[in-house]
Scaffold this active site. Structure first.
Site, PDB file in Angstrom:
ATOM      1  N   HIS A   1      49.097 119.561 164.347  1.00 54.14           N
ATOM      2  CA  HIS A   1      48.973 120.770 163.516  1.00 54.14           C
ATOM      3  C   HIS A   1      50.285 121.552 163.408  1.00 54.14           C
ATOM      4  CE1 HIS A   1      48.673 121.915 167.634  1.00 54.14           C
ATOM      5  NE2 HIS A   1      48.876 123.175 167.312  1.00 54.14           N
ATOM      6  N   ASP A   2      51.314 121.138 164.150  1.00 54.92           N
ATOM      7  CA  ASP A   2      52.608 121.820 164.096  1.00 54.92           C
ATOM      8  C   ASP A   2      53.635 121.033 163.277  1.00 54.92           C
ATOM      9  OD1 ASP A   2      51.747 123.824 165.855  1.00 54.92           O
ATOM     10  OD2 ASP A   2      52.333 122.665 167.614  1.00 54.92           O
TER      11      ASP A   2
ATOM     12  N   ASP B   1      48.507 123.151 176.188  1.00 49.79           N
ATOM     13  CA  ASP B   1      49.511 123.773 175.336  1.00 49.79           C
ATOM     14  C   ASP B   1      50.770 124.137 176.135  1.00 49.79           C
ATOM     15  OD1 ASP B   1      49.768 125.018 172.564  1.00 49.79           O
ATOM     16  OD2 ASP B   1      50.241 126.750 173.815  1.00 49.79           O
TER      17      ASP B   1
ATOM     18  N   GLU C   1      51.459 119.105 176.551  1.00 56.47           N
ATOM     19  CA  GLU C   1      52.456 119.219 175.469  1.00 56.47           C
ATOM     20  C   GLU C   1      53.802 119.577 176.097  1.00 56.47           C
ATOM     21  OE1 GLU C   1      53.282 121.756 171.372  1.00 56.47           O
ATOM     22  OE2 GLU C   1      52.497 122.729 173.147  1.00 56.47           O
TER      23      GLU C   1
ATOM     24  N   ASP D   1      41.455 122.603 174.098  1.00 55.52           N
ATOM     25  CA  ASP D   1      42.863 122.963 174.115  1.00 55.52           C
ATOM     26  C   ASP D   1      43.044 124.084 175.135  1.00 55.52           C
ATOM     27  OD1 ASP D   1      45.560 123.378 173.291  1.00 55.52           O
ATOM     28  OD2 ASP D   1      45.020 122.725 171.265  1.00 55.52           O
TER      29      ASP D   1
HETATM   30  C1  NOJ Z   1      52.040 124.864 170.769  1.00 58.00           C
HETATM   31  C2  NOJ Z   1      50.961 124.803 169.742  1.00 58.00           C
HETATM   32  O1  NOJ Z   1      50.771 123.488 169.343  1.00 58.00           O
HETATM   33  C3  NOJ Z   1      51.357 125.719 168.616  1.00 58.00           C
HETATM   34  O2  NOJ Z   1      50.522 125.603 167.501  1.00 58.00           O
HETATM   35  C4  NOJ Z   1      51.393 127.131 169.146  1.00 58.00           C
HETATM   36  O3  NOJ Z   1      51.895 127.989 168.152  1.00 58.00           O
HETATM   37  C5  NOJ Z   1      52.258 127.256 170.389  1.00 58.00           C
HETATM   38  N1  NOJ Z   1      52.081 126.168 171.312  1.00 58.00           N
HETATM   39  C6  NOJ Z   1      51.946 128.534 171.132  1.00 58.00           C
HETATM   40  O4  NOJ Z   1      50.678 128.453 171.720  1.00 58.00           O
END
Ligand code: NOJ
Length: 539
Positions: free
Chosen positions: A315-316, A199, A241, A98
């Site tokens: 995970h979000d 990210d 992302e 990541d």
């Molecule tokens: C996206 C990530 O998936 C998330 O978990 C994170 O809090 C934010 N970016 C900041 O890095």
């Protein structure tokens, strides 16, 4: 179309903190992942995306990195990481790291230097501004609530943090910053990784003075430069992302000329159950017709020039079976149906740990059981704005990130077999019923269903490259489509709700069924039972 290995791969995302704890400290670790490689190999995935494993003060669980060339102590050592790479490669599993390059931790050496003085050589690694009329330079907000600017007493300036104040944004306009990023990317490429998940990559081209954060003018030039300086001549998988991606920008990112990335995560489908114009906590009932419209748009927009990622979870995000399935009476049926729908589409599927078991959202009764910074900040902010405790908790139950972060449920034993110690976050109490041990050797389990889907993708080119066509675009209960490649036609028909629903194919689909995969024991002519999902090949 120029064929790539990652066109037919299936990726499995591991959130290391919650995957498997090998040493009883309550935190998942790299040796835990090594121990579970057989499980991953049995599932049949080809690639693992590891959420960040680097040293971090864990303000945002590893997305605040303090050293990009090392491993978080709680997770193990660099040697463990090297061993994981070798052992995974033996099983033909590649590892994606990541890449968190929009920001670092405030405990990263660069920021420690940067905040020391205005003339420090690292000052310009971050984004510093003077106060305007004694206040923040502008009204940019942080994703984690409040202003994106933090006042720093030492030098009397503000620094920018689009996430927590412990995640200062790097200044990508500084060529030295870009070189540092390329340098640590190459460090990991040389160790034999399979690629990167990037990210919030769409934020790196920002123009702060114009308050442009996402998709700024320098975004694509920077990605191209990164490509040329790092992975461009290697055969790696790179996925960005990009919450704001549109089909037009996605074509740039994933252009088949290879000048940028392999693919992006777009989130248009994921945002359909929030009130438009509000934020993710403001819930709206999902409209299936909207979901079909959005997903089919993304299925058909590329014309062989560009590539999709396919996902329900990460995970979000909350657990999909609790979101658009039914996590009670029809948990097994709906988890399988959602898997069938997604895995029949064109693109590279991503499975988030526990999804293959039908793991569900969690409802902790006490706010103190929640660990996620986004959730806790939102609670404070909304409570101060006058929302009731109950209202806020309902949003957290539906959308909180900790839904996805409770420990992986391996067995019906203590802590779901995740850890012999006290887990860093509570285990979902349903682990006695939902766990891997129950499922791996059961032909009818959700796990076995995922396994079959992964196998079918490997064996059927039509699933990888077939053209997509949506059936019944306006039907409010059924999501159905075909994929066509030469003589082969794949048909996928899914009932999204808990009631019997009649259907009739809009035209005769010629050919004999070569195989069929269903989440019920048999198929009924022209009738779908609750959450029934069927996939078959006509040949
Ligand atoms: C996206 C990530 O998936 C998330 O978990 C994170 O809090 C934010 N970016 C900041 O890095």
């Amino acid at each position: 179309m120029n064929r790539k290995w990652w066109h037919r791969s299936v990726v499995y995302q591991i959130y290391p903190r919650s995957f498997y704890d090998s040493n009883g400290d309550g935190i998942g670790d790299l040796r835990g992942i090594i121990e579970k490689l057989d499980y991953l190999s049995d599932l049949g995935i080809d690639v693992v995306w590891l959420s960040p494993v680097f040293p971090s003060p864990n303000d945002d669980n590893g997305y605040d990195i303090s050293d990009y060339k090392n491993i978080m102590e709680e997770f193990g050592t660099l040697k463990d990481m090297e061993e994981l790479l070798v052992k995974a490669n033996h099983k033909n599993i590649k590892i994606l790291m990541d890449l968190v390059a929009n920001h670092t931790s405030d405990e990263h050496q660069w920021f420690i230097e940067s905040r020391k003085s205005k003339d420090n050589p690292y000052r310009d690694y971050y984004i510093w501004r003077d106060a305007v009329d004694g206040k923040e330079p502008n009204d940019l907000g942080s994703v984690f609530s409040g202003s994106a600017w933090e006042w720093d007493e030492i030098t009397g300036q503000y620094y920018l943090h689009l996430f927590s104040k412990k995640q200062p944004d790097l200044n990508w306009e500084n060529p030295k910053v870009r070189q540092e990023v390329y340098d640590f990317m190459n460090f990991w490429i040389e160790k034999g990784i399979g690629g990167f998940r990037m990210d919030v990559i769409e934020l790196i081209g920002k123009e702060i003075n114009k308050k442009i954060t996402s998709n700024g003018p320098m975004l694509h030039p920077y990605i191209k430069e990164m490509n040329q300086n790092t992975f461009g001549d290697k055969d790696l998988l790179t996925v960005g992302e990009c919450w704001g991606a549109t089909p037009e920008t996605a074509k740039l990112y994933s252009n088949s000329d290879g000048s940028e990335l392999s693919m992006v995560f777009q989130f248009e489908h994921i945002s359909l159950d929030q009130i438009p114009g509000k934020d993710k906590w403001d819930l709206k009932v999902l409209d299936l017709v909207d979901l079909k419209r959005v997903l089919s748009k993304w299925q058909t927009c590329f014309d062989n020039n560009g590539w999709n990622s396919l996902f329900w979870n990460n995970h979000d995000l909350p657990r999909i079976v609790s979101r658009w399935g039914n996590d009670q009476e029809y948990r097994v049926e709906s988890a399988k149906m959602l898997a069938t729908l997604l895995h029949g589409m064109k693109g590279t599927p991503y499975i988030y740990q526990g999804e293959e078991l039908g793991m569900t959202n969690v409802r902790f009764s006490d706010l103190s059981d929640y660990m996620d910074i986004e959730t806790l900040n939102m609670y404070r902010e909304r409570f101060n704005q006058g929302y009731s405790h109950e209202e806020i908790m309902e949003s957290i139950y539906a959308k909180g990130r900790d839904n996805a972060r409770t420990p992986m449920q391996w067995t019906a034993e203590l802590n779901g077999g995740f850890s012999a110690g006290t887990p860093w976050i509570g285990v979902n109490p349903n682990y006695k019923m939902i766990n891997a041990k129950n499922q791996v050797n059961n032909e009818n389990s959700i796990f076995s269903h995922y396994k079959k889907l992964i196998c079918l993708r490997r064996e059927n080119d039509v699933i990888v490259y077939g053209d997509f066509e949506l059936l019944f675009p306006n039907d409010e209960n059924i999501f159905a489509y075909t994929r066509t490649l030469g003589q082969h036609k794949l048909v996928v028909i899914c009932n999204f709700y808990g009631k019997n629903t009649p259907y009739k194919l809009p035209y005769e689909l010629n050919g004999k069924k070569a195989w069929e995969l269903s989440n019920y024991d048999d198929c009924r002519e022209n009738l779908l039972r609750p959450y029934e999902g069927i996939m078959y090949l006509l040949a």
